[in-house]
Write a protein that holds these residues in place. Structure first.
Motif, mmCIF file in Angstrom:
data_model
loop_
_atom_site.group_PDB
_atom_site.id
_atom_site.type_symbol
_atom_site.label_atom_id
_atom_site.label_comp_id
_atom_site.label_asym_id
_atom_site.label_seq_id
_atom_site.Cartn_x
_atom_site.Cartn_y
_atom_site.Cartn_z
ATOM 1 N N ASN A 63 0.921 -1.303 -0.002
ATOM 2 C CA ASN A 63 0.032 -0.054 0.038
ATOM 3 C C ASN A 63 0.837 1.239 0.075
ATOM 4 O O ASN A 63 0.624 2.177 0.798
ATOM 5 N N VAL A 64 1.947 1.287 -0.919
ATOM 6 C CA VAL A 64 2.683 2.544 -0.902
ATOM 7 C C VAL A 64 1.986 3.590 -1.363
ATOM 8 O O VAL A 64 2.234 4.853 -0.755
ATOM 9 N N LEU A 65 0.680 3.423 -2.147
ATOM 10 C CA LEU A 65 0.046 4.662 -2.850
ATOM 11 C C LEU A 65 -0.740 5.285 -1.528
ATOM 12 O O LEU A 65 -0.856 6.552 -1.757
ATOM 13 N N THR A 66 -1.174 4.620 -0.572
ATOM 14 C CA THR A 66 -1.597 5.132 0.350
ATOM 15 C C THR A 66 -1.137 5.547 1.681
ATOM 16 O O THR A 66 -1.533 5.911 2.747
ATOM 17 N N SER A 67 0.345 5.345 1.749
ATOM 18 C CA SER A 67 1.179 5.424 3.000
ATOM 19 C C SER A 67 1.442 6.922 3.286
ATOM 20 O O SER A 67 1.371 7.766 2.282
ATOM 21 N N LEU A 73 9.054 5.185 1.428
ATOM 22 C CA LEU A 73 8.877 3.799 1.395
ATOM 23 C C LEU A 73 9.267 2.985 0.122
ATOM 24 O O LEU A 73 9.612 2.125 0.009
ATOM 25 N N MET A 74 8.734 3.912 -1.003
ATOM 26 C CA MET A 74 9.387 3.312 -2.543
ATOM 27 C C MET A 74 10.975 3.405 -2.473
ATOM 28 O O MET A 74 11.367 2.146 -2.950
ATOM 29 N N VAL A 75 11.628 4.294 -1.974
ATOM 30 C CA VAL A 75 12.914 4.262 -2.078
ATOM 31 C C VAL A 75 13.569 3.060 -1.212
ATOM 32 O O VAL A 75 14.406 2.428 -1.576
ATOM 33 N N LYS A 76 12.938 2.897 -0.079
ATOM 34 C CA LYS A 76 13.285 1.662 0.654
ATOM 35 C C LYS A 76 13.130 0.309 0.209
ATOM 36 O O LYS A 76 13.857 -0.526 0.064
#
Length: 442
Positions: A63-67, A73-76
């Protein structure tokens, strides 16, 4: 190191690092740019595609889009996937056996002989081993001479039989010599060969079978990119080696070999060569390398290097001098010497988060301290101990003696004064306050 790849990945992830809205569409666009960056870095196409597909799957699954912080989070996720791609865990070297036998293999010109010396020096200085280097290149007399020069340089014995043209016998005799003389590691340097040369490949297979090494390492020039990966695959089919050594990584701006070699041959990268000096060798840590590729630095390695050169007794003396306002240029000079022992300046800067990117177009020379050292060496013992006595006429004499200008001498004196005040502040409560402030910034 990997400058081109780092730049391209930074640009690809830039949109997601911001605070704008993140959608499935721009995640897909970003990963398309990430894949392009990997391909430009000479990463295997299949590997690059599998990498981005895996990141996308995990991104949507978590759920990257709603974090709250989708970009971070994407870079992680990209960092974790890069770490996994390069091996995940740090792979150690097998030093069981009495003695432990390490067989070096690789192409001509890969830096195998030099790296054999670096490995011997590493095992001697960092692991307290007594290594023996073995010259098994029967085709190039210069290779035997080169290994002897390297051995003399690091204070390690080299076993060779220049008249013997049987590498199997030389290796076996060397191991017998090691057992009789208390050597606990034997590093066998073999002739460079091409994977397509059947006779030469059969020869190293015979050496491998005869000495049954605890560790067989394949040495490859990182700058050859995808060719390095293909060669590793061919060698692995013949030798079934235990790990990979990437040399000349300090000159590799792309990083294709480091990223794809593990996924293609399923063997870990164990060591990297990061320069020409005999101590320019590092254990390969996938997670730390992923941090560096993504511009996050490598503070852990930087601290480890500092600790290796850290002299506790010397530090205590300097601490007392700072407290008494007695810190002088001789003490400063000894600190410079310790920093220089840590490695190349460009490599050290790359370990500081953000510094590599900020100084990417700045040419950081290993002789960066040369002018400072010349100025200090041109001072009298009194001037070094008590910089306050340096007046106008003394500055002219120091500048003349060091081949610098009065302006440069003034600049050093000013910087030294500022540094002394900061060190004095760190000794008092200011150091604690500074650390607390830094903690709040994180």
């Amino acid at each position: 190191m990997f400058d081109n790849l780092s730049d391209k990945l930074d640009k690809a992830l830039h949109v997601l690092k911001g605070h704008g809205s993140i959608t499935e569409v721009n995640v897909a666009e970003t990963l398309k740019e990430v894949r392009r960056a990997l391909l430009d870095a000479d990463v295997n196409f299949k590997t690059a595609k599998e990498f981005t597909n895996s990141v996308k799957e995990k991104a949507l699954g978590q759920n990257v889009l709603t974090s709250l912080q989708p970009g971070q989070l994407m870079v992680k996720l990209v960092k974790d996937e890069l770490t996994e791609l390069m091996g995940g865990e740090t792979a150690g070297i097998n030093l069981s056996g009495t003695p432990s036998v390490i067989l070096m293999s690789g192409l001509q010109g890969s830096g195998k002989t030099t790296f054999s010396g670096k490995l011997a020096n590493y095992l001697k200085t960092k692991k307290s081993k007594k290594p023996l280097l073995v010259a098994c290149d029967i085709y190039r007399p210069a290779a035997i001479n080169q290994l002897h020069v390297v051995g003399d340089q690091i204070g390690v014995e080299v076993y060779s039989e220049p008249e013997n043209k049987n590498p199997v016998a030389i290796a076996q005799n060397a191991i017998a010599h090691a057992k009789q003389n208390g050597f606990n590691v034997v590093i066998v340097d073999t002739a460079g060969r091409l994977a397509i040369d059947e006779a030469m490949m059969a020869e190293i297979a015979d050496v491998h079978k005869a000495i049954n090494p605890q560790e067989t390492l394949f040495v490859v020039d990182a700058m050859t990119g995808q060719d390095a990966v293909n060669t590793a695959k061919a060698f692995n089919e013949k030798l079934n080696f235990d790990g990979v050594v990437l040399t000349k990584l300090d000159g590799d701006t792309r990083g294709g070999a480091a990223i794809s070699i593990k996924s293609v041959v399923d063997k870990p990268i164990k060591f990297i060569g990061t320069g020409e000096k005999m101590d320019a060798i590092d254990v390969f840590h996938p997670a730390r390398m992923a941090d560096r590729i993504l511009g996050m630095g490598d503070v852990v390695s930087l601290v480890e290097r500092a600790q290796e050169q850290f002299d506790e007794e010397e530090a205590r003396k300097i601490q007392k001098k700072i407290a008494k306002n007695q810190f002088g240029f001789d003490d400063f000079l000894s600190q410079i010497q310790q920093v220089k022992k840590m490695g190349s300046m460009k490599d050290l800067v790359g370990m500081i988060p953000g510094a590599g990117k900020a100084l990417k177009d700045v040419d950081i020379d290993d002789d960066a301290f040369k002018g400072i050292e010349a100025i200090i060496h041109s001072m009298t013992p009194t001037e070094r101990a008590q910089p306050a006595v340096i007046d106008g006429s003394r500055k002219k004499r120091i500048a003349s003696g060091s081949g610098t200008s009065v302006q440069q001498v003034n600049q050093l004196l000013k910087q030294f004064d500022q540094m002394s005040k900061m060190m004095k502040m760190m000794q008092g409560g200011g150091g604690k306050k500074m650390m607390q402030a830094m903690g709040k910034m994180r």
